[in-house]
Design a protein around this motif. Structure first.
Motif, PDB file in Angstrom:
ATOM      1  N   PRO A  74     -16.313  69.167  42.610  1.00 21.11           N
ATOM      2  CA  PRO A  74     -15.098  69.384  43.400  1.00 21.11           C
ATOM      3  C   PRO A  74     -13.865  69.747  42.578  1.00 21.11           C
ATOM      4  CG  PRO A  74     -15.670  67.047  43.331  1.00 21.11           C
ATOM      5  CD  PRO A  74     -16.829  67.788  42.763  1.00 21.11           C
ATOM      6  N   VAL A  75     -13.685  69.117  41.420  1.00 24.31           N
ATOM      7  CA  VAL A  75     -12.487  69.386  40.618  1.00 24.31           C
ATOM      8  C   VAL A  75     -12.536  70.798  40.042  1.00 24.31           C
ATOM      9  CG1 VAL A  75     -11.138  68.687  38.603  1.00 24.31           C
ATOM     10  CG2 VAL A  75     -12.124  66.947  40.109  1.00 24.31           C
ATOM     11  N   LEU A  76     -13.699  71.193  39.541  1.00 23.12           N
ATOM     12  CA  LEU A  76     -13.852  72.554  39.024  1.00 23.12           C
ATOM     13  C   LEU A  76     -13.590  73.580  40.127  1.00 23.12           C
ATOM     14  CD1 LEU A  76     -14.639  74.652  36.907  1.00 23.12           C
ATOM     15  CD2 LEU A  76     -17.039  74.247  37.488  1.00 23.12           C
ATOM     16  N   CYS A  77     -14.132  73.346  41.308  1.00 26.95           N
ATOM     17  CA  CYS A  77     -13.934  74.285  42.414  1.00 26.95           C
ATOM     18  C   CYS A  77     -12.459  74.386  42.804  1.00 26.95           C
ATOM     19  CB  CYS A  77     -14.780  73.879  43.622  1.00 26.95           C
ATOM     20  SG  CYS A  77     -16.539  74.227  43.385  1.00 26.95           S
ATOM     21  N   LYS A  78     -11.766  73.253  42.802  1.00 30.50           N
ATOM     22  CA  LYS A  78     -10.329  73.279  43.123  1.00 30.50           C
ATOM     23  C   LYS A  78      -9.547  74.051  42.062  1.00 30.50           C
ATOM     24  CE  LYS A  78      -9.962  69.121  46.012  1.00 30.50           C
ATOM     25  NZ  LYS A  78     -11.362  68.739  46.156  1.00 30.50           N
ATOM     26  N   SER A  79     -10.006  73.982  40.809  1.00 26.64           N
ATOM     27  CA  SER A  79      -9.297  74.703  39.739  1.00 26.64           C
ATOM     28  C   SER A  79      -9.471  76.215  39.870  1.00 26.64           C
ATOM     29  CB  SER A  79      -9.797  74.238  38.362  1.00 26.64           C
ATOM     30  OG  SER A  79     -11.072  74.791  38.064  1.00 26.64           O
ATOM     31  N   LEU A  80     -10.488  76.641  40.607  1.00 30.44           N
ATOM     32  CA  LEU A  80     -10.762  78.073  40.792  1.00 30.44           C
ATOM     33  C   LEU A  80     -10.155  78.618  42.075  1.00 30.44           C
ATOM     34  CD1 LEU A  80     -14.589  78.002  39.901  1.00 30.44           C
ATOM     35  CD2 LEU A  80     -12.721  78.756  38.421  1.00 30.44           C
ATOM     36  N   THR A  81      -9.492  77.739  42.841  1.00 27.15           N
ATOM     37  CA  THR A  81      -9.072  78.084  44.203  1.00 27.15           C
ATOM     38  C   THR A  81      -7.576  77.868  44.401  1.00 27.15           C
ATOM     39  OG1 THR A  81     -11.241  77.312  44.976  1.00 27.15           O
ATOM     40  CG2 THR A  81      -9.550  77.607  46.648  1.00 27.15           C
ATOM     41  N   ALA A  82      -6.978  78.738  45.200  1.00 29.74           N
ATOM     42  CA  ALA A  82      -5.619  78.502  45.704  1.00 29.74           C
ATOM     43  C   ALA A  82      -5.708  78.416  47.218  1.00 29.74           C
ATOM     44  CB  ALA A  82      -4.679  79.628  45.291  1.00 29.74           C
ATOM     45  N   TYR A  83      -5.124  77.386  47.789  1.00 29.53           N
ATOM     46  CA  TYR A  83      -5.208  77.152  49.240  1.00 29.53           C
ATOM     47  C   TYR A  83      -3.819  77.004  49.824  1.00 29.53           C
ATOM     48  CZ  TYR A  83      -5.901  74.276  53.483  1.00 29.53           C
ATOM     49  OH  TYR A  83      -5.861  73.762  54.755  1.00 29.53           O
ATOM     50  N   ILE A  84      -3.560  77.756  50.884  1.00 29.11           N
ATOM     51  CA  ILE A  84      -2.326  77.570  51.635  1.00 29.11           C
ATOM     52  C   ILE A  84      -2.688  77.323  53.100  1.00 29.11           C
ATOM     53  CG2 ILE A  84      -0.135  78.571  52.364  1.00 29.11           C
ATOM     54  CD1 ILE A  84       0.008  80.089  49.849  1.00 29.11           C
ATOM     55  N   PRO A  85      -2.417  76.119  53.607  1.00 26.77           N
ATOM     56  CA  PRO A  85      -2.690  75.823  55.015  1.00 26.77           C
ATOM     57  C   PRO A  85      -1.705  76.552  55.920  1.00 26.77           C
ATOM     58  CG  PRO A  85      -1.593  73.976  53.978  1.00 26.77           C
ATOM     59  CD  PRO A  85      -1.834  74.975  52.901  1.00 26.77           C
ATOM     60  N   ASP A  86      -1.910  76.437  57.230  1.00 29.71           N
ATOM     61  CA  ASP A  86      -1.047  77.175  58.162  1.00 29.71           C
ATOM     62  C   ASP A  86       0.377  76.636  58.180  1.00 29.71           C
ATOM     63  OD1 ASP A  86      -1.822  74.832  59.342  1.00 29.71           O
ATOM     64  OD2 ASP A  86      -2.237  75.685  61.307  1.00 29.71           O
ATOM     65  N   ASN A  87       0.558  75.419  57.708  1.00 30.11           N
ATOM     66  CA  ASN A  87       1.914  74.858  57.647  1.00 30.11           C
ATOM     67  C   ASN A  87       2.066  74.126  56.305  1.00 30.11           C
ATOM     68  OD1 ASN A  87       4.473  74.153  58.389  1.00 30.11           O
ATOM     69  ND2 ASN A  87       3.855  72.466  59.719  1.00 30.11           N
ATOM     70  N   PRO A  88       2.441  74.861  55.244  1.00 25.56           N
ATOM     71  CA  PRO A  88       2.463  74.251  53.905  1.00 25.56           C
ATOM     72  C   PRO A  88       3.331  73.000  53.851  1.00 25.56           C
ATOM     73  CG  PRO A  88       2.848  76.626  53.769  1.00 25.56           C
ATOM     74  CD  PRO A  88       2.892  76.258  55.218  1.00 25.56           C
ATOM     75  N   ASP A  89       2.764  71.929  53.315  1.00 24.45           N
ATOM     76  CA  ASP A  89       3.457  70.646  53.217  1.00 24.45           C
ATOM     77  C   ASP A  89       3.873  70.470  51.759  1.00 24.45           C
ATOM     78  OD1 ASP A  89       4.487  68.275  53.977  1.00 24.45           O
ATOM     79  OD2 ASP A  89       2.578  67.221  54.159  1.00 24.45           O
ATOM     80  N   LEU A  90       5.099  70.904  51.436  1.00 23.11           N
ATOM     81  CA  LEU A  90       5.561  70.896  50.048  1.00 23.11           C
ATOM     82  C   LEU A  90       6.384  69.644  49.757  1.00 23.11           C
ATOM     83  CD1 LEU A  90       6.677  74.640  49.838  1.00 23.11           C
ATOM     84  CD2 LEU A  90       4.455  73.664  49.274  1.00 23.11           C
ATOM     85  N   TYR A  91       6.593  69.395  48.468  1.00 20.44           N
ATOM     86  CA  TYR A  91       7.421  68.253  48.065  1.00 20.44           C
ATOM     87  C   TYR A  91       8.882  68.571  48.408  1.00 20.44           C
ATOM     88  CZ  TYR A  91       3.214  67.121  45.417  1.00 20.44           C
ATOM     89  OH  TYR A  91       1.914  66.843  45.063  1.00 20.44           O
TER      90      TYR A  91
END
Length: 244
Positions: A74-91
């Motif tokens: 899972p960690v390797l896959c996340k490092s290869l991926t960028a994900y933006i949901p339909d309503n980005p929840d930013l800091y």
């Protein structure tokens, strides 16, 4: 044909009460491809996207990113991926530039490289003057632009976007399409959901249509739509429930 970047093999998601939100879904997205994933609200798009990016577990099937299992690595896959949901929840209580530097730190992007990249994307999306402001002061569209810059900045193998054009002004939409094409020219793949079928038809190399959790059409844009518009084909296959 490019290398498989995303492979979904016989994926099913079953909720309580034995309800299948997604039923035996298989598709691939190759290096250099922009792939539209379309369907009605509730068809299973977001459920599938969340499984692809590793934020929703699933019981049946396999999902691979650049040949790696999202379940086993899972960690390797996340490092290869960028994900933006339909309503980005930013800091909310950091500034835009602090957020982008945080992303760069996480993906080990060198100082000199990040500065020029941030400058380029911030100018394209016209948010340079707002990068010093708290994210809590941003409009929805500005948050979307910031999230997009955070996605493109680390050049992932796979981009996964859920309705990326919602909230963007026409100029930002135009520039997003340009940047998406550029990323694919460098070997990335893009898998995104959208209700804006005219955009999908013009932008995408491949397309899949999901209805009530089942894949009912999948292939190149030309194969799926033939001599018709994507909108016409979508309405026909969804209303009739037939597969292409």
């Amino acid at each position: 044909m490019g290398k498989h970047i995303l492979e979904i093999r016989h994926y099913s998601k079953i909720y309580s009460g034995n309800k299948k939100a997604v039923d035996d879904l298989s598709l691939t997205v190759n290096s250099g491809e922009i792939h539209a994933f379309i369907g009605h609200n509730g068809a299973g798009k977001t459920t599938t996207i969340r499984a692809v990016v590793g934020v929703m577990d699933f019981e049946q099937g396999q999902i691979l990113i650049d040949g790696h299992s999202v379940k086993k690595e899972p960690v390797l896959c996340k490092s290869l991926t960028a994900y933006i949901p339909d309503n980005p929840d930013l800091y909310e209580y950091i500034t835009g530039i602090q957020y982008l530097n945080y992303i760069c730190d996480m993906f080990l992007i060198p100082e000199n490289e990040r500065t020029s990249t941030i400058r380029r994307y911030a100018e394209l999306f016209r948010i340079t003057d707002s990068l010093g402001d708290l994210i809590s002061s941003y409009s929805h569209g500005m948050k979307q632009k910031l999230a997009l810059i955070g996605a493109f900045i680390h050049r992932p193998k796979l981009f996964v976007f859920d309705e990326p054009f919602v909230g963007l002004d026409p100029e930002a939409s135009y520039n997003l399409k340009k940047i998406m094409k550029e990323a694919c020219q460098h070997g990335s793949a893009i898998f995104f959901s959208t209700h804006v079928l005219e955009v999908a038809e013009k932008l995408c190399d491949t397309v899949s249509i999901i209805n009530s959790g089942k894949l009912i059409a999948n292939g190149t844009m030309e194969e799926v739509k033939g001599q018709h518009s994507l909108e016409d084909v979508f309405m026909e296959v969804v209303e009739n429930g037939k597969e292409i």
